[in-house]
Scaffold this motif. Structure first.
Motif, PDB file in Angstrom:
ATOM      1  N   LEU A 165       0.837  -1.203   0.000  1.00 38.32           N
ATOM      2  CA  LEU A 165       0.000   0.000   0.000  1.00 38.32           C
ATOM      3  C   LEU A 165       0.874   1.255   0.000  1.00 38.32           C
ATOM      4  O   LEU A 165       0.605   2.227  -0.705  1.00 38.32           O
ATOM      5  CB  LEU A 165      -0.934  -0.006   1.214  1.00 38.32           C
ATOM      6  N   GLU A 171       2.202   2.219  -3.294  1.00 37.15           N
ATOM      7  CA  GLU A 171       1.168   2.814  -4.154  1.00 37.15           C
ATOM      8  C   GLU A 171       0.786   4.214  -3.673  1.00 37.15           C
ATOM      9  O   GLU A 171      -0.089   4.851  -4.250  1.00 37.15           O
ATOM     10  CB  GLU A 171      -0.092   1.939  -4.122  1.00 37.15           C
ATOM     11  N   ILE A 214      -0.791   4.877  -0.903  1.00 38.92           N
ATOM     12  CA  ILE A 214      -2.136   4.844  -0.305  1.00 38.92           C
ATOM     13  C   ILE A 214      -2.030   5.010   1.210  1.00 38.92           C
ATOM     14  O   ILE A 214      -1.282   4.308   1.880  1.00 38.92           O
ATOM     15  CB  ILE A 214      -2.849   3.519  -0.651  1.00 38.92           C
ATOM     16  N   ASN A 215      -2.792   5.963   1.724  1.00 37.81           N
ATOM     17  CA  ASN A 215      -2.811   6.234   3.157  1.00 37.81           C
ATOM     18  C   ASN A 215      -3.717   5.261   3.880  1.00 37.81           C
ATOM     19  O   ASN A 215      -4.895   5.150   3.548  1.00 37.81           O
ATOM     20  CB  ASN A 215      -3.430   7.626   3.360  1.00 37.81           C
ATOM     21  N   VAL A 242      -9.308   2.846   4.206  1.00 40.80           N
ATOM     22  CA  VAL A 242      -8.663   3.783   3.280  1.00 40.80           C
ATOM     23  C   VAL A 242      -9.727   4.749   2.762  1.00 40.80           C
ATOM     24  O   VAL A 242     -10.922   4.506   2.931  1.00 40.80           O
ATOM     25  CB  VAL A 242      -8.004   3.065   2.073  1.00 40.80           C
ATOM     26  N   GLU A 243      -9.267   5.817   2.122  1.00 41.03           N
ATOM     27  CA  GLU A 243     -10.253   6.725   1.548  1.00 41.03           C
ATOM     28  C   GLU A 243     -10.912   6.083   0.328  1.00 41.03           C
ATOM     29  O   GLU A 243     -10.271   5.324  -0.396  1.00 41.03           O
ATOM     30  CB  GLU A 243      -9.594   8.049   1.197  1.00 41.03           C
ATOM     31  N   ASP A 286      -9.250   5.694  -2.949  1.00 47.10           N
ATOM     32  CA  ASP A 286      -8.137   4.742  -3.058  1.00 47.10           C
ATOM     33  C   ASP A 286      -8.590   3.291  -3.076  1.00 47.10           C
ATOM     34  O   ASP A 286      -7.768   2.375  -3.154  1.00 47.10           O
ATOM     35  CB  ASP A 286      -7.183   4.905  -1.863  1.00 47.10           C
ATOM     36  N   ARG A 342      -7.730   0.845  -6.087  1.00 49.87           N
ATOM     37  CA  ARG A 342      -6.268   0.770  -6.207  1.00 49.87           C
ATOM     38  C   ARG A 342      -5.685  -0.063  -5.056  1.00 49.87           C
ATOM     39  O   ARG A 342      -4.760  -0.845  -5.237  1.00 49.87           O
ATOM     40  CB  ARG A 342      -5.699   2.195  -6.166  1.00 49.87           C
ATOM     41  N   ALA A 343      -6.231   0.113  -3.871  1.00 49.61           N
ATOM     42  CA  ALA A 343      -5.726  -0.621  -2.702  1.00 49.61           C
ATOM     43  C   ALA A 343      -5.988  -2.124  -2.856  1.00 49.61           C
ATOM     44  O   ALA A 343      -5.113  -2.948  -2.581  1.00 49.61           O
ATOM     45  CB  ALA A 343      -6.372  -0.086  -1.431  1.00 49.61           C
TER      46      ALA A 343
END
Ligand code: ADP
Ligand code: ASP
Ligand code: MG
Length: 443
Positions: free
Chosen positions: A402, A405, A407-408, A425-426, A429, A432-433
């Motif tokens: 993650l 990428e 990703i938070n 995650v948001e 995202d 994608r996550a």
């Protein structure tokens, strides 16, 4: 081989062509004694499910808008199915009756249930099986839950009289007002899976087959990951985690009736019956070779409320006070990861609707926190695997994938069962996550 119960989903019964595939499957397997059909689903991406159209009819009547046009779409679909299958059944008569009842203000559940009811009549006629109305054998108690004892004994005694039968999915009879006077009540959406499991349990089936439009449970949602690998064997527990978290090929509540007595579930593809599918069982050998997960799934539309207070850990009853605010507002929460001085509440947006401001105010006044932060637009992703507890380095691999990428990760919760890691995650995202996690574990 013992009795098989086979449930067929909406896409498997969406039109005459699909229904013929189903007929073929059943006629080639004499062990399939009981068939549980859904209502006709979508024939293509832009099509409507009959169930959705029925809900729409109900909404029209409620708002005193004519519903003839919507009902005509439903009517025409059933008529063409019957015609293309060359059946003799007078479906027009049943359609008229359903329409009249809807017109006269039938309940939302009754209206929605007619999709399965009508389809069940057709499938029974096609196969030459008896028709058994689930309203006579599936009972909900006054809390809206299935009265399992009453239901199982009714299924058992009624099915004894039918060597082969079609039992429509998705509904039963409620006793919500305690009067004992039954009204049709539906399961949650996708609930025909639950009906199938109940019938399997009641007739003590050797296996519960669940026929759908994918070749089993896949390691990720095929709408997000391209050609995800199929899962050959999975445990009930893993399946429940994945299904609850969005891998909705099988309703997450469908495992309970069969799990108790160890009836395995097999997910199969109506369009590719030769594919092996996924077997769901109580125990499976743990996957111990390094890095293997069973699957990944996720859901959108959550809010995280993070409450921070120094020395919260020392304050007796803090968690209880916080949770009682949710309870008093009729809100159930999904997860509650906590640290020494923080508690995060992860709540589905549908639970919070119109209540968020009030909840935050009450938290401030009754729990006196240092800070309360709200993170809207969150998605949850569960990485699930019975082998995870035995394999070091899984979390590391997940988070570096993650991180790479960009990703938070806003929240982490490792279930105490150690068969899953849940992250927040948001929403933007989300896809994608999931792809990043899948790629990190599946080669
Ligand atoms: P049915 O109408 O047969 O009950 P559903 O639409 O309820 O079928 O469930 C099948 C769908 O579930 C598939 O078409 C697929 O898009 C979706 N799905 C989501 N996640 C997964 C997954 N991990 N594995 C398989 N299917 C999945
Ligand atoms: N027809 C119902 C629905 O669309 C039940 C089901 O398909 O399982 O939700
Ligand atoms: Mg389904």
């Amino acid at each position: 081989m013992g009795i098989k119960v086979a449930k067929f989903g909406g896409t498997s019964l969406a039109n005459a062509e699909q229904i013929k595939k189903v007929q073929n499957i059943i006629e080639n397997d004499s062990n399939i004694k009981y068939v549980v059909p859904s209502a006709p689903g979508k024939r293509n991406k832009d099509d409507n499910k009959i169930t959705d159209l029925l809900y729409l009819c109900h909404a029209h009547v409620k708002n005193e808008i004519p519903f003839d046009d919507v009902f005509k779409i439903i009517h025409d679909r059933y008529i063409s199915i019957v015609r293309e299958l060359g059946l003799n059944i007078n479906i027009e008569k049943y359609l008229d009756e359903v329409k009249k009842n809807i017109e006269n203000g039938a309940s939302k559940d009754y209206t929605a249930s007619r999709g399965e009811y009508l389809n069940g009549l057709i499938i029974a006629e096609l196969l030459g099986f008896d028709f058994v109305d689930p309203a006579d054998i599936i009972f909900f108690d006054k809390n809206g839950r299935v009265d399992m004892n009453k239901t199982i004994s009714a299924v058992r005694s009624v099915m004894k009289k039918h060597e082969k039968a079609v039992i429509p999915g998705f509904y039963g009879t409620s006793n919500e007002d305690g009067s004992g006077e039954g009204k049709v009540k539906t399961f949650p959406r996708g609930g025909s899976d639950i009906t199938g499991a109940i019938i399997a349990r009641g007739v003590n089936a050797e296996i519960y087959e669940n026929w759908t439009d994918v070749s089993g449970l896949l390691m990720a949602d095929p709408k997000i990951v391209k050609d995800p690998k199929p899962i050959d064997t999975i445990t009930y527990r893993e399946l429940r985690e994945l299904a609850y978290m969005g891998a909705n090929v099988l309703h997450d509540e469908a495992i309970f009736p069969v799990r108790e007595v160890g009836i395995p579930i097999k997910i199969k593809n109506t369009n590719k019956p030769e594919d092996p599918g996924t077997l769901i069982v109580q125990d499976a050998a743990p996957i111990t070779h390094s890095g293997t997960i069973t699957g990944v799934a996720g859901k959108k539309d959550f809010t995280v409320i993070m409450v921070e207070k120094a020395l919260m850990n020392k304050e007796l009853g803090y968690g209880r006070r916080l949770l009682s605010i949710l309870e008093a507002n009729g809100i159930s929460f999904e997860h509650m990861p906590s640290g020494i001085d923080t508690i995060s509440l992860v709540i589905a947006d549908s639970e919070l609707e119109g209540k968020l401001d009030k909840v935050i105010m009450e938290i401030k006044s009754e729990c006196n926190p240092d800070t309360v932060e709200v993170y809207p637009n969150m998605a949850l992703i569960a990485t699930v695997g019975r082998g995870m507890a035995y394999t070091p380095g899984i979390a590391g691999r997940l988070f570096s994938a993650l991180g790479n990428e960009g990703i938070n990760v806003r929240m982490i919760d490792q279930g105490s069962s150690e068969i899953n890691i849940i992250i927040g995650v948001e929403i933007e995202d989300f896809e994608r996550a999931i792809r990043a996690i899948y790629k990190a574990f599946v080669k």
